[in-house]
Design a protein around this motif. Structure first.
Motif, PDB file in Angstrom:
ATOM      1  N   LEU A 151      -4.727  -6.036  -6.099  1.00  0.00           N
ATOM      2  CA  LEU A 151      -5.993  -5.440  -6.163  1.00  0.00           C
ATOM      3  C   LEU A 151      -6.883  -6.668  -6.296  1.00  0.00           C
ATOM      4  O   LEU A 151      -8.204  -6.393  -6.355  1.00  0.00           O
ATOM      5  N   GLY A 152      -6.501  -8.026  -6.173  1.00  0.00           N
ATOM      6  CA  GLY A 152      -7.489  -9.006  -6.195  1.00  0.00           C
ATOM      7  C   GLY A 152      -7.887  -9.680  -7.517  1.00  0.00           C
ATOM      8  O   GLY A 152      -7.651  -9.167  -8.458  1.00  0.00           O
TER       9      GLY A 152
ATOM     10  N   HIS B 239     -18.190  -7.281 -13.067  1.00  0.00           N
ATOM     11  CA  HIS B 239     -18.088  -5.999 -12.685  1.00  0.00           C
ATOM     12  C   HIS B 239     -19.164  -5.047 -13.984  1.00  0.00           C
ATOM     13  O   HIS B 239     -19.811  -4.339 -13.109  1.00  0.00           O
TER      14      HIS B 239
ATOM     15  N   ARG C  12      -0.898  -7.690  -9.720  1.00  0.00           N
ATOM     16  CA  ARG C  12      -2.232  -7.234  -9.855  1.00  0.00           C
ATOM     17  C   ARG C  12      -3.051  -7.977  -9.160  1.00  0.00           C
ATOM     18  O   ARG C  12      -3.868  -7.466  -8.254  1.00  0.00           O
ATOM     19  N   SER C  13      -2.874  -9.391  -9.330  1.00  0.00           N
ATOM     20  CA  SER C  13      -3.935 -10.332  -8.198  1.00  0.00           C
ATOM     21  C   SER C  13      -3.399  -9.985  -7.006  1.00  0.00           C
ATOM     22  O   SER C  13      -4.433 -10.046  -6.056  1.00  0.00           O
TER      23      SER C  13
ATOM     24  N   TYR D 291     -10.369 -10.464  -9.031  1.00  0.00           N
ATOM     25  CA  TYR D 291     -11.480 -10.131  -9.880  1.00  0.00           C
ATOM     26  C   TYR D 291     -11.273  -8.443 -10.275  1.00  0.00           C
ATOM     27  O   TYR D 291     -12.398  -8.131 -10.544  1.00  0.00           O
ATOM     28  N   SER D 292     -10.293  -8.031 -10.111  1.00  0.00           N
ATOM     29  CA  SER D 292      -9.980  -6.570 -10.639  1.00  0.00           C
ATOM     30  C   SER D 292     -10.326  -6.493 -11.903  1.00  0.00           C
ATOM     31  O   SER D 292      -9.856  -7.458 -12.684  1.00  0.00           O
ATOM     32  N   THR D 293     -11.036  -5.398 -12.448  1.00  0.00           N
ATOM     33  CA  THR D 293     -10.918  -5.065 -13.683  1.00  0.00           C
ATOM     34  C   THR D 293      -9.536  -4.799 -14.496  1.00  0.00           C
ATOM     35  O   THR D 293      -9.350  -4.924 -15.568  1.00  0.00           O
ATOM     36  N   GLU D 294      -8.829  -4.577 -13.449  1.00  0.00           N
ATOM     37  CA  GLU D 294      -7.280  -4.257 -14.237  1.00  0.00           C
ATOM     38  C   GLU D 294      -6.432  -5.540 -14.659  1.00  0.00           C
ATOM     39  O   GLU D 294      -5.463  -5.414 -15.444  1.00  0.00           O
TER      40      GLU D 294
END
Length: 269
Positions: free
Chosen positions: A165-166, A206, A161-162, A168-171
Motif C-alpha cells: 500500500l505504500g 492524509h 502493508r508498506s 504513507y497509506s492510512t492502513e
C-alpha cells in the motif's frame, strides 16, 4: 425463487454498507430463509448468508448472535470446501474477532493462528489478508502482555502493508500506533516517540493538521513527552490538541485534565 434471495442479499449488503443495520439484517434473514428452502440447510451459499448475518451482529456488538451465525457458517464451509479453503480462514478470523471482543484471549489466539496458517499456505507471506490476521493476533498478544510476540506481528503487518500500500497509506497508522504503545509501556520512550511521529506524518498527509486524527496522534506524542519530563513541549502539543478538539466540537476533557496535571506538577516543582 433463488433469484429473489440473491437480490435480497445484495440489498442487505447495500444497507450494511450504509450503516442501516436493522434493514440489513432483515434482508439477510429473508435471503437465508429463501436459500434454505431452495438449496437446503447444508449449502455453501447458505453459509455465506450466515456470515453476513454474523457481520451485522458483530458490528452491533451482539457477540452471542454473531458467534452463532459465524459458528454455523464455519461448520458448513469446512464440510463443503475443506479445512484449507480461504473462506474457512475468513470465518476463523471472524470468530477470533468475536472472542477478542469478549476478552476470551486464548480462544481468540487459537482462531487467529489457525486463520493465519491457512492464509499463509494459500496466499503466501506477503498478502494483505495475512497482514490483517497478523495485526489482529498482535492486538491480542499486546493485551495479554506478550509484547515481544505482539511486536513481531506488528512488524510483519507493517512490512506487508508498506510493500502493498505504500509507506504513507492510512492502513499503517494503527500499526504504528500499536507499536508505539508497546514501546511506551516497555519504557522505551524514544522508540515510542519515533513511531508516534511516523504515525503523525502519515495522518497529517492524509487528513490535514487540523483533523481529529492528527489531534489524537499529537496527544499520544504529548503523553510520551510527559513521561520524558519535557513538560513545556508536552504543553504546546496539548494546546494544539485542545484547539483542534474545540474547533471540531469534540470532547476535550481528557486533554484539559492532562494540561492541569502538568501545570500542577510545574507549580509544585
Amino acid at each position: 425463487n433463488l433469484d429473489i434471495a440473491v437480490t435480497t442479499e445484495t440489498i442487505g449488503i447495500c444497507y450494511f454498507n450504509k450503516g442501516d443495520y436493522i434493514n440489513a439484517i432483515k434482508s439477510f434473514e429473508e435471503s437465508l430463509r429463501v436459500k434454505q428452502l431452495c438449496l437446503g440447510l447444508d449449502h455453501v451459499d447458505v453459509a455465506t448468508t450466515l456470515n453476513n448475518i454474523g457481520n451485522v451482529h458483530y458490528t452491533l456488538g451482539n457477540s452471542k448472535a454473531a458467534m452463532k451465525s459465524y459458528g454455523r457458517a464455519l461448520e458448513l464451509k469446512r464440510l463443503l470446501l475443506g479445512p484449507d479453503h480461504l473462506d474457512v480462514a475468513t470465518m476463523l478470523n471472524n470468530i477470533g474477532s468475536v472472542y477478542a471482543e469478549e476478552r476470551s484471549d486464548e480462544k481468540a489466539m487459537e482462531y487467529y493462528l489457525e486463520a493465519l496458517k491457512v492464509r499463509r499456505k494459500k496466499l503466501g507471506d506477503d498478502n494483505l489478508t495475512v497482514a490483517t490476521t497478523q495485526f489482529n493476533l498482535g492486538e491480542v498478544y499486546a493485551k495479554t502482555g506478550y509484547l515481544d510476540k505482539a511486536l513481531e506481528c506488528f512488524r510483519e503487518t507493517l512490512r506487508i502493508r508498506s510493500i502493498k500500500l505504500g509507506k504513507y497509506s492510512t492502513e499503517i497508522v494503527r500499526v504504528l500506533d500499536s507499536m508505539a504503545r508497546i514501546f511506551l509501556a516497555d519504557g522505551e520512550l524514544e522508540r515510542s516517540l519515533e513511531y508516534f511521529a511516523d504515525s503523525y506524518r502519515v495522518t497529517e498527509k492524509h487528513f490535514g493538521s487540523d483533523s481529529m486524527e492528527a489531534a489524537l496522534t499529537l496527544e499520544n506524542i504529548a503523553i510520551v513527552r510527559i513521561e520524558q519530563g519535557l513538560h513545556d513541549i508536552a504543553m504546546k502539543a496539548l494546546e494544539e490538541v485542545l484547539r483542534i478538539k474545540r474547533s471540531r466540537g469534540a470532547d476535550a476533557s481528557m486533554t484539559t485534565t492532562r494540561m492541569r496535571s502538568i501545570q500542577e506538577f510545574c507549580s509544585n516543582a
